[in-house]
Design a protein around this motif. Structure first.
Motif, PDB file in Angstrom:
ATOM      1  N   LEU A 156       1.043  -1.724   0.118  1.00 40.02           N
ATOM      2  CA  LEU A 156      -0.239  -0.393  -0.104  1.00 40.02           C
ATOM      3  C   LEU A 156       0.765   1.340  -0.481  1.00 40.02           C
ATOM      4  O   LEU A 156       0.849   2.027  -0.429  1.00 40.02           O
ATOM      5  CB  LEU A 156      -1.080   0.319   1.094  1.00 40.02           C
ATOM      6  N   SER A 157       1.884   1.329   0.756  1.00 44.30           N
ATOM      7  CA  SER A 157       2.903   2.344   0.942  1.00 44.30           C
ATOM      8  C   SER A 157       3.046   2.914  -0.611  1.00 44.30           C
ATOM      9  O   SER A 157       3.327   3.699  -0.480  1.00 44.30           O
ATOM     10  CB  SER A 157       4.062   2.201   1.840  1.00 44.30           C
ATOM     11  N   ASP A 158       3.617   2.285  -1.708  1.00 47.72           N
ATOM     12  CA  ASP A 158       3.413   2.681  -2.792  1.00 47.72           C
ATOM     13  C   ASP A 158       2.922   1.962  -3.738  1.00 47.72           C
ATOM     14  O   ASP A 158       2.017   2.959  -4.650  1.00 47.72           O
ATOM     15  CB  ASP A 158       5.501   2.093  -3.055  1.00 47.72           C
ATOM     16  N   ALA A 159       2.596   0.656  -4.363  1.00 45.48           N
ATOM     17  CA  ALA A 159       1.893   0.759  -5.238  1.00 45.48           C
ATOM     18  C   ALA A 159      -0.032   1.040  -4.634  1.00 45.48           C
ATOM     19  O   ALA A 159      -0.599   0.849  -6.355  1.00 45.48           O
ATOM     20  CB  ALA A 159       2.127  -1.379  -4.904  1.00 45.48           C
ATOM     21  N   ALA A 160      -0.422   1.297  -3.763  1.00 42.80           N
ATOM     22  CA  ALA A 160      -2.123   1.639  -3.837  1.00 42.80           C
ATOM     23  C   ALA A 160      -1.351   3.676  -3.720  1.00 42.80           C
ATOM     24  O   ALA A 160      -2.090   4.476  -4.021  1.00 42.80           O
ATOM     25  CB  ALA A 160      -2.044   1.288  -2.705  1.00 42.80           C
ATOM     26  N   LEU A 161      -0.913   3.671  -3.102  1.00 41.33           N
ATOM     27  CA  LEU A 161      -0.277   5.447  -2.212  1.00 41.33           C
ATOM     28  C   LEU A 161      -0.439   5.881  -3.608  1.00 41.33           C
ATOM     29  O   LEU A 161      -1.046   7.006  -4.106  1.00 41.33           O
ATOM     30  CB  LEU A 161       0.973   5.665  -1.263  1.00 41.33           C
ATOM     31  N   ILE A 192      -4.601  -2.291  -8.654  1.00 45.44           N
ATOM     32  CA  ILE A 192      -4.778  -1.487  -7.314  1.00 45.44           C
ATOM     33  C   ILE A 192      -5.659  -0.490  -8.108  1.00 45.44           C
ATOM     34  O   ILE A 192      -6.248  -0.098  -7.389  1.00 45.44           O
ATOM     35  CB  ILE A 192      -4.173  -1.349  -6.193  1.00 45.44           C
ATOM     36  N   ALA A 193      -4.685   0.561  -9.118  1.00 42.59           N
ATOM     37  CA  ALA A 193      -5.624   1.181  -9.877  1.00 42.59           C
ATOM     38  C   ALA A 193      -7.021   1.373 -10.274  1.00 42.59           C
ATOM     39  O   ALA A 193      -8.178   2.216 -10.143  1.00 42.59           O
ATOM     40  CB  ALA A 193      -4.605   2.175 -11.117  1.00 42.59           C
ATOM     41  N   VAL A 194      -7.177   0.077 -10.930  1.00 43.96           N
ATOM     42  CA  VAL A 194      -8.854  -0.248 -10.797  1.00 43.96           C
ATOM     43  C   VAL A 194      -9.390  -0.271 -10.065  1.00 43.96           C
ATOM     44  O   VAL A 194     -10.410  -0.110  -9.838  1.00 43.96           O
ATOM     45  CB  VAL A 194      -8.552  -1.362 -11.977  1.00 43.96           C
ATOM     46  N   LEU A 305      -1.759   8.521   2.164  1.00 47.57           N
ATOM     47  CA  LEU A 305      -1.800   7.004   2.937  1.00 47.57           C
ATOM     48  C   LEU A 305      -1.956   6.357   4.017  1.00 47.57           C
ATOM     49  O   LEU A 305      -2.537   5.671   3.846  1.00 47.57           O
ATOM     50  CB  LEU A 305      -0.195   7.032   3.231  1.00 47.57           C
ATOM     51  N   HIS A 306      -2.893   7.863   4.750  1.00 44.94           N
ATOM     52  CA  HIS A 306      -3.389   7.537   6.082  1.00 44.94           C
ATOM     53  C   HIS A 306      -4.982   6.740   5.266  1.00 44.94           C
ATOM     54  O   HIS A 306      -5.578   6.007   5.745  1.00 44.94           O
ATOM     55  CB  HIS A 306      -3.674   8.819   7.086  1.00 44.94           C
ATOM     56  N   GLU A 307      -5.478   7.505   4.237  1.00 47.61           N
ATOM     57  CA  GLU A 307      -6.843   7.656   3.781  1.00 47.61           C
ATOM     58  C   GLU A 307      -6.521   5.870   3.147  1.00 47.61           C
ATOM     59  O   GLU A 307      -7.437   5.752   2.866  1.00 47.61           O
ATOM     60  CB  GLU A 307      -6.559   8.432   2.478  1.00 47.61           C
ATOM     61  N   VAL A 308      -5.640   6.159   2.073  1.00 49.26           N
ATOM     62  CA  VAL A 308      -5.409   4.161   1.837  1.00 49.26           C
ATOM     63  C   VAL A 308      -5.001   3.227   2.313  1.00 49.26           C
ATOM     64  O   VAL A 308      -5.952   2.406   2.382  1.00 49.26           O
ATOM     65  CB  VAL A 308      -4.070   4.443   0.826  1.00 49.26           C
ATOM     66  N   ALA A 309      -4.392   3.583   3.523  1.00 48.11           N
ATOM     67  CA  ALA A 309      -5.484   2.642   5.042  1.00 48.11           C
ATOM     68  C   ALA A 309      -6.221   2.502   6.004  1.00 48.11           C
ATOM     69  O   ALA A 309      -7.468   1.478   6.059  1.00 48.11           O
ATOM     70  CB  ALA A 309      -4.295   3.232   6.354  1.00 48.11           C
ATOM     71  N   GLN A 310      -7.026   4.004   5.315  1.00 49.50           N
ATOM     72  CA  GLN A 310      -8.452   3.769   5.917  1.00 49.50           C
ATOM     73  C   GLN A 310      -9.210   2.866   4.741  1.00 49.50           C
ATOM     74  O   GLN A 310     -10.287   1.540   4.491  1.00 49.50           O
ATOM     75  CB  GLN A 310      -9.712   4.963   5.822  1.00 49.50           C
TER      76      GLN A 310
END
Length: 351
Positions: A156-161, A192-194, A305-310
């Motif tokens: 998540l810290s790169d591939a999602a953020l 993950i973008a999808v 990244l906080h939003e991604v974690a949520q």
């Protein structure tokens, strides 16, 4: 006696990394020692040890431990650090700026105004990263995961953020009904973008890749897929009724993919090149649709990244992960080099 641990170390340019014993780190003032839960293997790592030399654009110098996509459990805190409990799980925000400039003050260390004089870019990019049993992190760079699985969270810290940041900046182009979004490149970031586009917009999502298995995964996530090839752009435009896509995200960044995206754009659309292959694109007033924005982004902010974690805790983002033990870490990188990884390879040092 010095305590050691195993780590994947970038030792020199044009040289495959090594799995070796290194000194276990100790947290300094303001830092936290994490017991690494998961470390994602990224194509950026491959660029460091395969493509870069001493004159690389990032100014990186060997040697350091790889791994800029990390999660872990609090093991120990350094001087002046409070508010952390041993065993709690966190994501690591990788970028580390000067902490003083305007960009850093808004949590966007990726665009630090003093990047040229900073000692490193990020954990795993100049500073020892998380492809190891333990790592130290500035306390400010930790994002809580709560009860969510930290191992699968590592990417998540790169591939999602990274796609999240790019997509958020393009949401104005996807507001309203009848909008189309295009995702080019269905690796770890593209898949993950999808999911992010599905969660944040009502747009019809078109996804394209050369790999059938990657497109099959994108279809499961709700995308319409188009294979790469000579008639790729025509098929994309056909899906949009000839108008073209309103926002496109190129997670490859080579000349042919940028060209395909531009060929598929609607007027006043926005194309974001996220992939850092660094290849050029030839622009002409007479071939580009009117008022199309061609831009780039890099990583994202710690707030995002906080939003991604949520979103991960909510089940809106589910990274496609293949787990490797520490003994298999170099196998993971070789599979990445050979193009055999679908989704994200995550090394689990304490499996």
């Amino acid at each position: 006696m010095t305590e050691t641990m195993r780590a994947v170390v970038f030792e020199n340019f044009k040289t495959f990394p090594s799995l070796k014993d290194v000194e276990k780190p100790t947290p300094g003032p303001g830092e936290v020692l994490l017991k690494v839960a998961g470390a994602g293997a990224c194509h950026s790592d491959v660029a460091i040890f395969e493509d870069f030399d001493e004159n690389n654009p990032a100014g990186l110098k060997p040697e350091f431990t790889l791994g800029h996509e990390n999660s872990g459990w609090v093991e120990e805190v350094g001087e002046g650090v409070t508010g952390f409990e041993k065993g709690d799980a966190y994501l690591v925000y990788g970028p580390i700026g000067c902490g003083r400039c305007k960009a850093c003050s808004r949590g966007q260390d990726t665009y630090c105004e003093n990047a040229a004089t900073n000692p490193y870019l990020a954990t795993g990019l100049g500073r020892d990263g998380g492809m190891a049993e333990y790592m130290t992190v500035p306390a400010r760079n930790l994002v809580p995961l709560g009860e969510a699985d930290p191992i699968n969270a590592a990417p998540l810290s790169d591939a999602a953020l990274t796609p999240y940041h790019a997509i958020k900046l393009s949401l104005g182009h996807l507001d309203g009904g009848g909008k189309f979004a295009l995702v080019i490149g269905l690796g770890g970031l593209g898949l993950i973008a999808v999911q992010i586009l599905k969660a944040l917009t009502g747009a019809t999502i078109i996804a394209t890749d050369m790999k059938e298995e990657a497109m099959a995964e994108a279809e499961k996530l709700g995308a319409i897929t188009v294979p790469g090839g000579e008639d790729q752009v025509a098929k994309i435009r056909e899906i949009t009724g000839g108008r073209g896509v309103d926002a496109a995200f190129d997670f490859v960044g080579v000349t042919p993919t940028i060209g395909a995206a531009m060929g598929a754009m609607a007027m006043q659309g926005r194309l974001t090149v996220v992939g850092i292959a660094g290849q050029p694109h030839s622009w002409s007033f007479y071939t580009a649709p009117y008022e199309v924005e061609l831009t780039s982004t890099y990583w994202g902010t710690i707030e995002e990244l906080h939003e991604v974690a949520q979103m991960y805790r909510n089940g809106q983002i589910v990274p496609q992960v293949t787990r490797y033990t520490m003994d298999q870490a170099l196998e993971a990188y070789q599979a990445l080099v050979d193009g055999k990884i679908s989704g994200r390879a995550v090394v689990v040092p304490h499996s």
